[in-house]
Enzyme design. Structure first.
Site, mmCIF file in Angstrom:
data_model
loop_
_atom_site.group_PDB
_atom_site.id
_atom_site.type_symbol
_atom_site.label_atom_id
_atom_site.label_comp_id
_atom_site.label_asym_id
_atom_site.label_seq_id
_atom_site.Cartn_x
_atom_site.Cartn_y
_atom_site.Cartn_z
ATOM 1 N N ALA A 7 50.749 -28.014 81.377
ATOM 2 C CA ALA A 7 50.062 -26.751 81.683
ATOM 3 C C ALA A 7 49.643 -26.724 83.150
ATOM 4 O O ALA A 7 49.701 -25.683 83.810
ATOM 5 C CB ALA A 7 48.855 -26.592 80.769
ATOM 6 N N SER A 8 49.226 -27.873 83.670
ATOM 7 C CA SER A 8 48.817 -27.930 85.084
ATOM 8 C C SER A 8 50.002 -27.642 85.999
ATOM 9 O O SER A 8 49.893 -26.900 86.978
ATOM 10 C CB SER A 8 48.242 -29.309 85.409
ATOM 11 O OG SER A 8 47.165 -29.571 84.562
ATOM 12 N N ALA B 230 43.749 -28.082 79.557
ATOM 13 C CA ALA B 230 45.010 -28.231 80.304
ATOM 14 C C ALA B 230 45.568 -29.646 80.163
ATOM 15 O O ALA B 230 44.854 -30.618 80.371
ATOM 16 C CB ALA B 230 44.778 -27.922 81.782
ATOM 17 N N ASP B 231 46.824 -29.726 79.769
ATOM 18 C CA ASP B 231 47.498 -31.021 79.824
ATOM 19 C C ASP B 231 48.371 -31.035 81.076
ATOM 20 O O ASP B 231 48.360 -30.079 81.862
ATOM 21 C CB ASP B 231 48.313 -31.266 78.541
ATOM 22 C CG ASP B 231 49.331 -30.158 78.279
ATOM 23 O OD1 ASP B 231 49.612 -29.363 79.207
ATOM 24 O OD2 ASP B 231 49.847 -30.066 77.152
ATOM 25 N N SER B 232 49.135 -32.096 81.249
ATOM 26 C CA SER B 232 49.879 -32.218 82.510
ATOM 27 C C SER B 232 50.907 -31.091 82.665
ATOM 28 O O SER B 232 51.099 -30.552 83.755
ATOM 29 C CB SER B 232 50.563 -33.580 82.591
ATOM 30 O OG SER B 232 51.442 -33.731 81.487
#
Lengths: 89, 421
Positions: free
Chosen positions: A44-45, A40-42
């Site tokens: 996706a979060s 997860a990157d920012s």
């Protein structure tokens, strides 16, 4: 929205996470980590939080996002939120 | 008693994203809205005598915005003048309420007049149904007026409408002493409440410049006519406002703007080029955001409207930006780009031609972003900075639009994820 059991919540949270990261819901374990295991990157979060908010009609304050690092923590968090609003069976 | 019914027809969705959150007659061109101009055409008809017929989901919002009008209450039981909400009145000689007639433009009813007896004969139903039957019943003629069929039509006719409305308003030749005017001073009107800083050049050689009440024009700015600067709009230092611009009210605009309409309450504070564009309300264009309005091979620009590429027949077409769109610093919008309402764009390379409503487009990836709840919170924050409240009616409209646009959005996101994988 009809009241959900803990098992239904668990299943639904896993489905939302699986959809977000393109994985099989069955592969998600409570200890699965969003960043390290699912990549997860920012963005996706942010998307995941929005998807969970929509799926359960709850609001996740910004300060709570960081506290949920694993699938298990997210499930417990949603259960707690639904309990608070009387939506847990 | 003759009723007036201003109606939206099925073509109104071809004006998306601009008409997704407003009725067609709310669109701005020249120095006012289409409705303002239609009311001028109706010569002395009071708003309380006018029925506005809009899409059902918009009715509550339109009721709040136009409390003096009747909204979605029309019944065909009296002699009625029908006027298309897309009608652009530019001062043509139009005979209303004389002979029964259906006036048609581009295949659509521009306006019509029918007596009660005829309306009784053709029967009830929606206004569209009634008009369809009236077309069979009454003689037709070619309308003298134009219809706005596509978003770029607004941009295309904007300069002409500024010139015309400048004449209609009848205010001219009022310019503070130290403001440098190139051309005839008589073609400039700067409301006495406007603050103009030193080193501002107004160029009226090609057309009039009208700066409305409460505006501010900061130093080293060039404003070329025909241009209209709306009420309480600030033109930021070193701005180049080129010909054919309508800006405001309550906008903050800097950089270079040419032949563009900024609906109101939107910001383009910093440098960056905006050309042949229509920007909705509550938009924030980050620094250096620039739109292309001309292809490198000088070929006709295509614009995606409702999922289909439309040949515009124009060489210069800029972006069409829905309400509450935000762009990051350094965003580059493609020629004829359409950015859906509440989209969030970070496109330092070049944006796609179409970004669905409520979608985030970040460096080649479509995303659902932070969802509707946070989008509405951002909207509330931005609006409160200008002393405006997001109404319950608007909130419900956005909730409705979020749902009806979900399928398209999800499809773009799915495709984008597949591509990324």
């Amino acid at each position: 929205m009809a009241k959900l059991t803990r098992e239904e919540v668990e299943q639904k949270v896993k489905e939302v996470i699986a959809e977000q990261f393109g994985v099989d819901p069955a592969s998600l374990k409570p200890e699965t980590r969003f960043v390290e295991d699912l990549g997860a990157d920012s963005l996706a979060s942010i998307e995941l939080v929005a998807a969970i908010e929509e799926a359960f009609d709850i609001e996740v304050p910004d300060e709570d996002i960081e506290k949920n690092q694993t699938v298990g923590q997210a499930i417990e968090y949603v259960i707690k939120k639904l309990e608070e609003k009387g939506a847990l069976a | 008693m003759v009723k007036v019914c201003i109606f939206e027809d099925e073509k109104v969705t071809d004006l998306h994203p601009l008409t997704m959150t407003r009725a067609a007659f709310e669109l701005r061109i020249g120095m006012s809205s289409l409705l303002d101009k239609i009311m001028r055409m109706l010569r002395g008809v009071k708003p309380s005598e006018v029925y506005l017929e809009v899409r059902d989901y918009l009715a509550p919002v339109v009721k709040v915005r136009f409390p003096e009008y009747k909204v979605n209450e029309y019944k065909p039981v009296d002699d009625t003048v029908f006027v298309n909400a897309r009608l652009l009145y530019a001062g043509e000689e139009v005979e209303l309420a004389c002979e029964e007639v259906v006036a048609v433009k581009d295949g659509y009813v521009a306006y019509a007049y029918a007596r009660r007896s005829t309306l009784e004969k053709v029967g009830g139903g929606s206004v569209t149904d009634v008009l369809t039957r009236l077309r069979e019943e009454l003689s037709s003629k070619e309308a003298e007026t134009r219809l706005i069929n596509w978003p770029w039509d607004l941009v295309k006719h904007n300069a002409e409408m500024i010139r015309r409305e400048f004449e209609w308003r009848g205010k001219r030749g009022v310019v503070p002493e130290k403001v440098e005017v190139v051309g005839e001073k008589d073609l400039v009107y700067i409301d006495p409440s406007v603050k103009v800083y030193p080193y501002v050049v107004i160029d009226a050689e090609e057309g009039p410049v009208y700066i409305d009440a409460g505006a501010k024009v900061f130093p080293f700015t060039y404003i070329q006519g025909p241009t209209y600067i709306g009420e309480k709009t600030y033109i930021m230092p070193c701005a180049r406002i080129r010909e054919g611009c309508s800006i405001g009210p309550v906008c903050r605009v800097g950089g270079e703007v040419e032949e563009s309409i900024i609906h109101g309450y939107s910001n383009k504070y910093h440098d960056g080029f905006l050309g042949h564009a229509y920007v909705g309300q509550w938009v924030n264009l980050g620094a250096i955001t620039t739109n292309s309005d001309l292809k490198n091979d000088y070929s006709e620009v295509q614009v995606f409207i409702n999922g289909k590429p439309i040949n515009t027949g124009e060489l210069k077409v800029g972006a069409f930006i829905g309400d509450h769109v935000k762009t990051s610093i350094g965003t580059y919008l493609n020629t004829g780009a359409v950015v859906g309402i509440m989209a969030n764009v970070l496109a330092p390379d070049i944006s796609p031609k179409y970004i669905p409503p409520f979608t985030w487009y970040i460096k080649g990836v479509f995303s659902r972003g932070y969802g509707l709840r946070r989008a509405l919170r951002t909207a509330e924050t931005m609006m409160s900075r200008r002393g405006v409240k997001l109404t319950e009616e608007e909130r419900r409209m956005y909730e409705y639009l979020y749902e009806v646009t979900r399928k398209e959005r999800e499809e773009y996101i799915r495709r984008s994820r597949r591509k990324k994988a």
